[in-house]
Design a protein around this motif. Structure first.
Motif, mmCIF file in Angstrom:
data_model
loop_
_atom_site.group_PDB
_atom_site.id
_atom_site.type_symbol
_atom_site.label_atom_id
_atom_site.label_comp_id
_atom_site.label_asym_id
_atom_site.label_seq_id
_atom_site.Cartn_x
_atom_site.Cartn_y
_atom_site.Cartn_z
ATOM 1 N N CYS A 1 -17.660 -15.639 54.076
ATOM 2 C CA CYS A 1 -16.679 -14.964 55.192
ATOM 3 C C CYS A 1 -16.383 -13.640 54.672
ATOM 4 O O CYS A 1 -15.811 -13.668 53.555
ATOM 5 N N CYS B 1 -14.350 -11.676 56.227
ATOM 6 C CA CYS B 1 -13.134 -11.442 56.922
ATOM 7 C C CYS B 1 -11.984 -11.282 55.715
ATOM 8 O O CYS B 1 -11.737 -12.083 54.983
ATOM 9 N N LYS C 1 -8.732 -11.294 56.173
ATOM 10 C CA LYS C 1 -7.514 -11.880 56.423
ATOM 11 C C LYS C 1 -7.741 -13.491 55.938
ATOM 12 O O LYS C 1 -8.041 -14.430 56.635
ATOM 13 N N CYS D 1 -5.829 -16.534 57.303
ATOM 14 C CA CYS D 1 -6.002 -17.271 58.549
ATOM 15 C C CYS D 1 -6.490 -18.581 58.741
ATOM 16 O O CYS D 1 -7.214 -18.829 57.802
ATOM 17 N N ARG E 1 -8.425 -19.814 60.672
ATOM 18 C CA ARG E 1 -9.801 -20.018 61.148
ATOM 19 C C ARG E 1 -10.691 -19.281 60.141
ATOM 20 O O ARG E 1 -11.984 -19.138 60.129
ATOM 21 N N HIS E 2 -10.137 -18.684 58.832
ATOM 22 C CA HIS E 2 -11.058 -18.023 57.881
ATOM 23 C C HIS E 2 -12.248 -18.873 57.325
ATOM 24 O O HIS E 2 -12.004 -20.069 56.939
ATOM 25 N N ASN F 1 -14.384 -20.585 59.180
ATOM 26 C CA ASN F 1 -14.869 -21.497 60.012
ATOM 27 C C ASN F 1 -15.190 -20.660 61.285
ATOM 28 O O ASN F 1 -14.519 -20.484 62.426
ATOM 29 N N CYS F 2 -16.598 -20.435 61.283
ATOM 30 C CA CYS F 2 -16.929 -19.595 62.456
ATOM 31 C C CYS F 2 -17.007 -20.404 63.773
ATOM 32 O O CYS F 2 -16.715 -19.735 64.826
ATOM 33 N N CYS G 1 -13.307 -19.395 64.744
ATOM 34 C CA CYS G 1 -12.970 -17.858 64.752
ATOM 35 C C CYS G 1 -13.710 -17.255 65.960
ATOM 36 O O CYS G 1 -12.894 -16.434 66.625
ATOM 37 N N TYR H 1 -12.269 -17.987 69.417
ATOM 38 C CA TYR H 1 -10.671 -17.421 69.464
ATOM 39 C C TYR H 1 -10.717 -16.053 69.546
ATOM 40 O O TYR H 1 -9.910 -15.573 70.430
ATOM 41 N N HIS H 2 -11.629 -15.209 68.837
ATOM 42 C CA HIS H 2 -11.531 -13.878 69.228
ATOM 43 C C HIS H 2 -12.286 -13.548 70.540
ATOM 44 O O HIS H 2 -11.565 -12.591 71.084
ATOM 45 N N PRO I 1 -14.864 -10.915 66.241
ATOM 46 C CA PRO I 1 -14.484 -11.114 64.875
ATOM 47 C C PRO I 1 -14.754 -10.287 64.033
ATOM 48 O O PRO I 1 -16.007 -9.498 64.125
#
Length: 47
Positions: free
Chosen positions: A9, A11, A13, A16, A18-19, A21-22, A25, A28-29, A37
């Motif tokens: 990942c 990202c 952040k 987070c 959801r970091h 966990n596609c 994530c 959500y985005h 994302p």
């Protein structure tokens, strides 16, 4: 198929929930924030 826990990942952040966990994530985005994302932004075509 989107990986459930992406070890690579990108990202920044990392705190987070959801970091990495596609499956959590991406929806959500798209649905909650109305954007992409971090990992998908370079793939977006700017018009």
């Amino acid at each position: 198929m989107v990986p459930e826990n992406a070890a690579d990942c990108k990202c920044p952040k990392t705190d987070c929930p959801r970091h990495g966990n596609c499956n959590m994530c991406v929806p959500y985005h798209r649905d909650q924030k109305g954007d992409l994302p971090f990992c998908l932004r370079p793939l977006a075509v700017k018009s």
